[in-house]
Scaffold this motif. Structure first.
Motif, PDB file in Angstrom:
ATOM      1  N   ALA A 173     -72.262 -74.180  -5.471  1.00  0.00           N
ATOM      2  CA  ALA A 173     -72.629 -73.103  -6.388  1.00  0.00           C
ATOM      3  C   ALA A 173     -71.635 -73.027  -7.546  1.00  0.00           C
ATOM      4  CB  ALA A 173     -72.668 -71.772  -5.641  1.00  0.00           C
ATOM      5  N   VAL A 174     -70.329 -73.211  -7.262  1.00  0.00           N
ATOM      6  CA  VAL A 174     -69.309 -73.185  -8.301  1.00  0.00           C
ATOM      7  C   VAL A 174     -69.529 -74.330  -9.282  1.00  0.00           C
ATOM      8  CG1 VAL A 174     -66.851 -73.480  -8.789  1.00  0.00           C
ATOM      9  CG2 VAL A 174     -67.588 -72.011  -6.894  1.00  0.00           C
ATOM     10  N   ILE A 175     -69.790 -75.535  -8.742  1.00  0.00           N
ATOM     11  CA  ILE A 175     -70.013 -76.709  -9.589  1.00  0.00           C
ATOM     12  C   ILE A 175     -71.253 -76.524 -10.445  1.00  0.00           C
ATOM     13  CG2 ILE A 175     -70.564 -79.170  -9.588  1.00  0.00           C
ATOM     14  CD1 ILE A 175     -68.864 -79.420  -7.062  1.00  0.00           C
ATOM     15  N   GLU A 176     -72.324 -76.022  -9.850  1.00  0.00           N
ATOM     16  CA  GLU A 176     -73.571 -75.824 -10.595  1.00  0.00           C
ATOM     17  C   GLU A 176     -73.383 -74.822 -11.723  1.00  0.00           C
ATOM     18  OE1 GLU A 176     -78.213 -74.425  -9.858  1.00  0.00           O
ATOM     19  OE2 GLU A 176     -76.792 -74.476  -8.200  1.00  0.00           O
ATOM     20  N   ASN A 177     -72.624 -73.767 -11.467  1.00  0.00           N
ATOM     21  CA  ASN A 177     -72.392 -72.747 -12.477  1.00  0.00           C
ATOM     22  C   ASN A 177     -71.573 -73.302 -13.638  1.00  0.00           C
ATOM     23  OD1 ASN A 177     -72.451 -69.874 -13.354  1.00  0.00           O
ATOM     24  ND2 ASN A 177     -70.224 -70.085 -13.128  1.00  0.00           N
ATOM     25  N   ARG A 178     -70.593 -74.178 -13.330  1.00  0.00           N
ATOM     26  CA  ARG A 178     -69.765 -74.758 -14.374  1.00  0.00           C
ATOM     27  C   ARG A 178     -70.556 -75.743 -15.236  1.00  0.00           C
ATOM     28  NH1 ARG A 178     -64.262 -74.295 -14.358  1.00  0.00           N
ATOM     29  NH2 ARG A 178     -63.353 -73.094 -12.660  1.00  0.00           N
ATOM     30  N   LEU A 179     -71.507 -76.436 -14.626  1.00  0.00           N
ATOM     31  CA  LEU A 179     -72.285 -77.436 -15.342  1.00  0.00           C
ATOM     32  C   LEU A 179     -73.536 -76.866 -15.997  1.00  0.00           C
ATOM     33  CD1 LEU A 179     -72.102 -80.459 -12.849  1.00  0.00           C
ATOM     34  CD2 LEU A 179     -70.704 -80.040 -14.870  1.00  0.00           C
ATOM     35  N   LYS A 180     -73.856 -75.626 -15.686  1.00  0.00           N
ATOM     36  CA  LYS A 180     -75.064 -75.022 -16.237  1.00  0.00           C
ATOM     37  C   LYS A 180     -74.978 -74.953 -17.753  1.00  0.00           C
ATOM     38  CE  LYS A 180     -78.048 -70.972 -15.822  1.00  0.00           C
ATOM     39  NZ  LYS A 180     -78.207 -69.642 -15.201  1.00  0.00           N
ATOM     40  N   PRO A 181     -75.934 -75.520 -18.466  1.00  0.00           N
ATOM     41  CA  PRO A 181     -75.861 -75.563 -19.930  1.00  0.00           C
ATOM     42  C   PRO A 181     -76.148 -74.210 -20.570  1.00  0.00           C
ATOM     43  CG  PRO A 181     -77.953 -76.466 -19.194  1.00  0.00           C
ATOM     44  CD  PRO A 181     -77.137 -76.203 -17.959  1.00  0.00           C
ATOM     45  N   ASN A 182     -75.588 -74.006 -21.760  1.00  0.00           N
ATOM     46  CA  ASN A 182     -75.916 -72.844 -22.568  1.00  0.00           C
ATOM     47  C   ASN A 182     -77.196 -73.166 -23.330  1.00  0.00           C
ATOM     48  OD1 ASN A 182     -73.480 -71.342 -21.955  1.00  0.00           O
ATOM     49  ND2 ASN A 182     -72.392 -72.849 -23.205  1.00  0.00           N
ATOM     50  N   THR A 183     -78.296 -72.565 -22.934  1.00  0.00           N
ATOM     51  CA  THR A 183     -79.585 -72.873 -23.544  1.00  0.00           C
ATOM     52  C   THR A 183     -79.931 -71.842 -24.615  1.00  0.00           C
ATOM     53  OG1 THR A 183     -80.388 -73.894 -21.510  1.00  0.00           O
ATOM     54  CG2 THR A 183     -82.038 -73.246 -23.129  1.00  0.00           C
ATOM     55  N   ILE A 184     -80.286 -72.341 -25.790  1.00  0.00           N
ATOM     56  CA  ILE A 184     -80.683 -71.491 -26.906  1.00  0.00           C
ATOM     57  C   ILE A 184     -82.190 -71.612 -27.084  1.00  0.00           C
ATOM     58  CG2 ILE A 184     -80.409 -71.034 -29.368  1.00  0.00           C
ATOM     59  CD1 ILE A 184     -77.717 -72.579 -29.162  1.00  0.00           C
ATOM     60  N   ASN A 209     -79.501 -68.387 -35.915  1.00  0.00           N
ATOM     61  CA  ASN A 209     -78.668 -68.790 -37.049  1.00  0.00           C
ATOM     62  C   ASN A 209     -77.539 -69.669 -36.533  1.00  0.00           C
ATOM     63  OD1 ASN A 209     -76.955 -69.027 -39.284  1.00  0.00           O
ATOM     64  ND2 ASN A 209     -77.394 -66.957 -39.989  1.00  0.00           N
ATOM     65  N   MET A 210     -77.468 -70.896 -37.044  1.00  0.00           N
ATOM     66  CA  MET A 210     -76.439 -71.826 -36.593  1.00  0.00           C
ATOM     67  C   MET A 210     -75.032 -71.317 -36.865  1.00  0.00           C
ATOM     68  SD  MET A 210     -77.774 -74.524 -35.160  1.00  0.00           S
ATOM     69  CE  MET A 210     -76.515 -75.789 -35.342  1.00  0.00           C
ATOM     70  N   ASN A 211     -74.875 -70.449 -37.875  1.00  0.00           N
ATOM     71  CA  ASN A 211     -73.553 -69.925 -38.216  1.00  0.00           C
ATOM     72  C   ASN A 211     -72.960 -69.055 -37.115  1.00  0.00           C
ATOM     73  OD1 ASN A 211     -74.000 -71.180 -40.630  1.00  0.00           O
ATOM     74  ND2 ASN A 211     -73.973 -69.337 -41.881  1.00  0.00           N
ATOM     75  N   ASP A 212     -73.803 -68.577 -36.204  1.00  0.00           N
ATOM     76  CA  ASP A 212     -73.329 -67.682 -35.152  1.00  0.00           C
ATOM     77  C   ASP A 212     -72.610 -68.417 -34.026  1.00  0.00           C
ATOM     78  OD1 ASP A 212     -74.453 -65.573 -36.531  1.00  0.00           O
ATOM     79  OD2 ASP A 212     -76.337 -65.627 -35.408  1.00  0.00           O
ATOM     80  N   TYR A 213     -72.705 -69.737 -33.978  1.00  0.00           N
ATOM     81  CA  TYR A 213     -72.164 -70.492 -32.852  1.00  0.00           C
ATOM     82  C   TYR A 213     -70.820 -71.116 -33.223  1.00  0.00           C
ATOM     83  CZ  TYR A 213     -76.520 -69.455 -30.698  1.00  0.00           C
ATOM     84  OH  TYR A 213     -77.571 -68.760 -30.156  1.00  0.00           O
ATOM     85  N   LYS A 214     -69.754 -70.346 -32.880  1.00  0.00           N
ATOM     86  CA  LYS A 214     -68.390 -70.775 -33.188  1.00  0.00           C
ATOM     87  C   LYS A 214     -67.527 -70.896 -31.932  1.00  0.00           C
ATOM     88  CE  LYS A 214     -68.462 -68.574 -37.763  1.00  0.00           C
ATOM     89  NZ  LYS A 214     -67.855 -67.524 -38.625  1.00  0.00           N
ATOM     90  N   CYS A 250     -60.599 -73.239 -37.685  1.00  0.00           N
ATOM     91  CA  CYS A 250     -61.196 -74.538 -38.028  1.00  0.00           C
ATOM     92  C   CYS A 250     -62.145 -74.901 -36.894  1.00  0.00           C
ATOM     93  CB  CYS A 250     -60.121 -75.606 -38.190  1.00  0.00           C
ATOM     94  SG  CYS A 250     -60.795 -77.231 -38.645  1.00  0.00           S
ATOM     95  N   ILE A 251     -63.441 -74.859 -37.199  1.00  0.00           N
ATOM     96  CA  ILE A 251     -64.478 -75.050 -36.186  1.00  0.00           C
ATOM     97  C   ILE A 251     -65.453 -76.113 -36.673  1.00  0.00           C
ATOM     98  CG2 ILE A 251     -66.405 -73.949 -34.973  1.00  0.00           C
ATOM     99  CD1 ILE A 251     -64.783 -71.279 -35.322  1.00  0.00           C
ATOM    100  N   THR A 252     -65.768 -77.052 -35.821  1.00  0.00           N
ATOM    101  CA  THR A 252     -66.702 -78.117 -36.175  1.00  0.00           C
ATOM    102  C   THR A 252     -67.945 -78.052 -35.293  1.00  0.00           C
ATOM    103  OG1 THR A 252     -65.005 -79.627 -36.999  1.00  0.00           O
ATOM    104  CG2 THR A 252     -67.050 -80.627 -36.240  1.00  0.00           C
ATOM    105  N   GLN A 253     -69.096 -78.180 -35.918  1.00  0.00           N
ATOM    106  CA  GLN A 253     -70.370 -78.277 -35.208  1.00  0.00           C
ATOM    107  C   GLN A 253     -70.899 -79.700 -35.323  1.00  0.00           C
ATOM    108  OE1 GLN A 253     -72.953 -75.335 -36.975  1.00  0.00           O
ATOM    109  NE2 GLN A 253     -72.350 -73.747 -35.533  1.00  0.00           N
ATOM    110  N   TYR A 254     -71.260 -80.272 -34.185  1.00  0.00           N
ATOM    111  CA  TYR A 254     -71.850 -81.616 -34.136  1.00  0.00           C
ATOM    112  C   TYR A 254     -73.224 -81.471 -33.492  1.00  0.00           C
ATOM    113  CZ  TYR A 254     -72.636 -86.368 -32.327  1.00  0.00           C
ATOM    114  OH  TYR A 254     -73.183 -87.581 -32.010  1.00  0.00           O
TER     115      TYR A 254
END
Length: 250
Positions: free
Chosen positions: A19-30, A37-42, A89-93
């Motif tokens: 459960a710990v591993i699954e929670n750590r690997l769970k993706p942030n889904t948008i 707005n892409m500007n919100d993701y910093k 200084c934040i980069t989005q790829y």
């Protein structure tokens, strides 16, 4: 006799560990929406984008097209090298698949905030890669109409190599005229840049200016088998390809 502290080990069950591993690997889904707005993701991390893009205004994505049924899928990686809230200084790829564009692309941009109060995002830069077409005929090149860079070697009529000097002379002569030349000679190494205005045409149609035929231009740099270097271009308008025209002859 020394007194040592008693250490009680923490024991996790297999289920708790998974459960710990699954929670750590769970993706942030948008889930895409009109308020996205892409500007919100910093915040540093990896995010997965899915859904429809219904409007192209104010979301700061590096694509133009948007409509009902325009499904997109993307992976956004955010890297944060900030020193403080006032020095950032934040980069989005971004890796993005665009159904209406029928292609996948990669983009990068950076946000900087300085202690003097100035801040802002750089423009998106597309990370272009070259597609190696290996051996291909001139006619086969007409199948490559998506924006991008391509390279390879033209292989057409092998028998033309018996009289290649004359074939090349004829190609260069006709490409320099208003009529233009047909096939690139066999044995030519090329790099080719494709410009496709499908997104611009779609936007103009959405503005109510009617249906406009899409145009595609292929611009190629050639190293002929005889060692000559030239630059040529041809354009597809509607369903009809034009002939190769000389751009530069060195």
């Amino acid at each position: 006799m020394a007194n040592y502290p008693v250490v009680t080990p923490i024991v996790y069950t297999k289920k708790e560990t998974e459960a710990v591993i699954e929670n750590r690997l769970k993706p942030n889904t948008i889930q895409w929406s009109t308020s996205f707005n892409m500007n919100d993701y910093k915040t540093q991390g990896i995010y997965y984008i899915t859904g429809e893009r219904l409007q192209s205004e104010n979301d700061n994505l590096p694509i133009m097209n948007a409509s009902s049924g325009h499904s997109i899928s993307g992976q956004l990686t955010v890297l944060d090298a900030s020193l403080s809230d006032t020095e950032q200084c934040i980069t989005q790829y971004l890796k993005l698949t665009n159904r209406l564009g029928s292609e996948g692309k990669e983009y990068i941009r950076t946000y900087n905030k300085y202690s003097n109060g100035s801040e802002g995002w750089s423009a998106w830069r597309e990370l272009k890669q070259t597609t190696n077409l290996n051996q291909i005929s001139d006619d086969g090149l007409k199948n490559y109409t998506e924006n991008g860079m391509y390279e390879g070697v033209i292989v057409g009529s092998i028998s033309s190599l018996n009289n290649i000097t004359k074939v090349i002379e004829n190609f260069l002569s006709t490409a320099s005229t208003s009529g233009g030349a047909e096939d690139i000679p066999t044995g030519t190494f090329f790099t080719m840049n494709v410009l496709n205005n499908y997104a611009v045409v779609q936007k103009v149609e959405e503005w109510g200016f009617g249906v406009i035929p899409r145009s595609v231009t292929q611009r190629a740099k050639l190293l002929l088998i005889t060692g000559q270097y030239v630059e040529i271009q041809r354009t597809l308008q509607g369903d009809v390809w034009g002939y190769w025209k000389m751009v530069n002859n060195l």
